[in-house]
Design a protein around this motif. Structure first.
Motif, PDB file in Angstrom:
ATOM      1  N   VAL A 121       0.888  -1.454  -0.429  1.00 33.12           N
ATOM      2  CA  VAL A 121      -0.204   0.077  -0.279  1.00 33.12           C
ATOM      3  C   VAL A 121       0.702   1.039  -0.147  1.00 33.12           C
ATOM      4  CG1 VAL A 121      -1.677   1.023   1.265  1.00 33.12           C
ATOM      5  CG2 VAL A 121      -2.149  -0.941   1.330  1.00 33.12           C
ATOM      6  N   PHE A 122       2.242   1.331   0.564  1.00 35.34           N
ATOM      7  CA  PHE A 122       2.735   2.342   1.038  1.00 35.34           C
ATOM      8  C   PHE A 122       4.095   2.619   0.257  1.00 35.34           C
ATOM      9  CE2 PHE A 122       0.021   1.801   4.923  1.00 35.34           C
ATOM     10  CZ  PHE A 122      -0.890   3.309   4.578  1.00 35.34           C
ATOM     11  N   ARG A 123       4.638   1.584  -0.734  1.00 38.47           N
ATOM     12  CA  ARG A 123       4.780   1.107  -1.864  1.00 38.47           C
ATOM     13  C   ARG A 123       6.779   1.242  -0.646  1.00 38.47           C
ATOM     14  NH1 ARG A 123       3.847   1.759  -7.171  1.00 38.47           N
ATOM     15  NH2 ARG A 123       1.419   2.199  -6.932  1.00 38.47           N
ATOM     16  N   MET A 124       6.557   0.727   0.737  1.00 42.10           N
ATOM     17  CA  MET A 124       8.111   0.340   1.479  1.00 42.10           C
ATOM     18  C   MET A 124       8.607  -0.077   0.614  1.00 42.10           C
ATOM     19  SD  MET A 124       6.743   1.365   5.316  1.00 42.10           S
ATOM     20  CE  MET A 124       6.307   3.494   5.866  1.00 42.10           C
ATOM     21  N   ASN A 125      10.677  -0.505   1.168  1.00 45.35           N
ATOM     22  CA  ASN A 125      10.451  -1.333   0.908  1.00 45.35           C
ATOM     23  C   ASN A 125      10.776  -2.279   2.204  1.00 45.35           C
ATOM     24  OD1 ASN A 125      13.019  -0.411   2.840  1.00 45.35           O
ATOM     25  ND2 ASN A 125      13.979   0.484   0.907  1.00 45.35           N
ATOM     26  N   ALA A 164       3.387   7.818   6.892  1.00 45.37           N
ATOM     27  CA  ALA A 164       3.669   8.694   5.171  1.00 45.37           C
ATOM     28  C   ALA A 164       2.801   9.980   6.017  1.00 45.37           C
ATOM     29  CB  ALA A 164       3.581   7.609   4.785  1.00 45.37           C
ATOM     30  N   VAL A 165       3.114  11.079   5.041  1.00 46.33           N
ATOM     31  CA  VAL A 165       2.481  11.860   5.325  1.00 46.33           C
ATOM     32  C   VAL A 165       1.690  12.137   3.328  1.00 46.33           C
ATOM     33  CG1 VAL A 165       2.331  14.771   5.986  1.00 46.33           C
ATOM     34  CG2 VAL A 165       3.577  12.707   6.379  1.00 46.33           C
ATOM     35  N   PHE A 166       0.432  12.615   3.682  1.00 51.11           N
ATOM     36  CA  PHE A 166      -0.085  13.370   2.550  1.00 51.11           C
ATOM     37  C   PHE A 166      -1.339  13.935   2.218  1.00 51.11           C
ATOM     38  CE2 PHE A 166       0.831   8.145   2.271  1.00 51.11           C
ATOM     39  CZ  PHE A 166       1.449   7.785   1.104  1.00 51.11           C
ATOM     40  N   THR A 167      -1.182  14.413   1.153  1.00 55.54           N
ATOM     41  CA  THR A 167      -2.845  15.091   1.078  1.00 55.54           C
ATOM     42  C   THR A 167      -4.292  14.306   1.851  1.00 55.54           C
ATOM     43  OG1 THR A 167      -3.943  14.693  -0.762  1.00 55.54           O
ATOM     44  CG2 THR A 167      -2.053  16.596  -0.389  1.00 55.54           C
ATOM     45  N   LYS A 168      -4.849  14.946   2.669  1.00 52.27           N
ATOM     46  CA  LYS A 168      -6.649  14.790   2.879  1.00 52.27           C
ATOM     47  C   LYS A 168      -7.296  12.708   2.537  1.00 52.27           C
ATOM     48  CE  LYS A 168     -10.535  14.897   5.963  1.00 52.27           C
ATOM     49  NZ  LYS A 168     -11.491  15.932   6.061  1.00 52.27           N
ATOM     50  N   GLU A 169      -6.935  13.092   1.656  1.00 50.90           N
ATOM     51  CA  GLU A 169      -7.327  12.774   0.475  1.00 50.90           C
ATOM     52  C   GLU A 169      -6.820  10.833  -0.246  1.00 50.90           C
ATOM     53  OE1 GLU A 169      -7.749  15.249  -0.758  1.00 50.90           O
ATOM     54  OE2 GLU A 169      -9.092  16.270   0.051  1.00 50.90           O
TER      55      GLU A 169
END
Length: 98
Positions: free
Chosen positions: A42-46, A66-71
């Motif tokens: 989902v978050f594309r982490m290694n 992680a930090v994203f826009t609200k949507e």
């Protein structure tokens, strides 16, 4: 010709949208392998990033993923929660304003 004073137009600045943190909440039931699988997909982490976030949540009770826009934060949190529910795990992600 006429003399006219042109007033400079005020520059409008577009405000940046507020940012939201996606937070992984610790639970003692979801297997570590599944938690890292969710973080990677989902978050594309290694692998290393996923293990670090998971261990931080395990030790402190929660960890910022992680930090994203609200949507986007809400969408990713929901995707991760749906993956857990589909497998019958209580793993939980939430969002909060930064």
């Amino acid at each position: 010709m006429t003399d006219t004073d042109l007033k400079p137009k005020p520059k409008t600045k577009t405000a940046r949208p507020p940012l939201y943190k996606v937070i992984l909440l610790n639970d003692d039931f979801t297997p570590r392998d599944f938690v890292t699988k969710v973080l990677k997909s989902v978050f594309r982490m290694n692998e290393g990033e996923a293990l670090n976030v998971m261990m931080t949540a395990h030790q402190l009770g929660a960890s910022v993923v992680a930090v994203f826009t609200k949507e986007i934060a809400e969408e990713k949190s929901q995707q991760a929660n749906d993956m857990a529910r589909d497998e019958g795990y209580p793993l939980a992600f939430t969002t909060e304003k930064e």
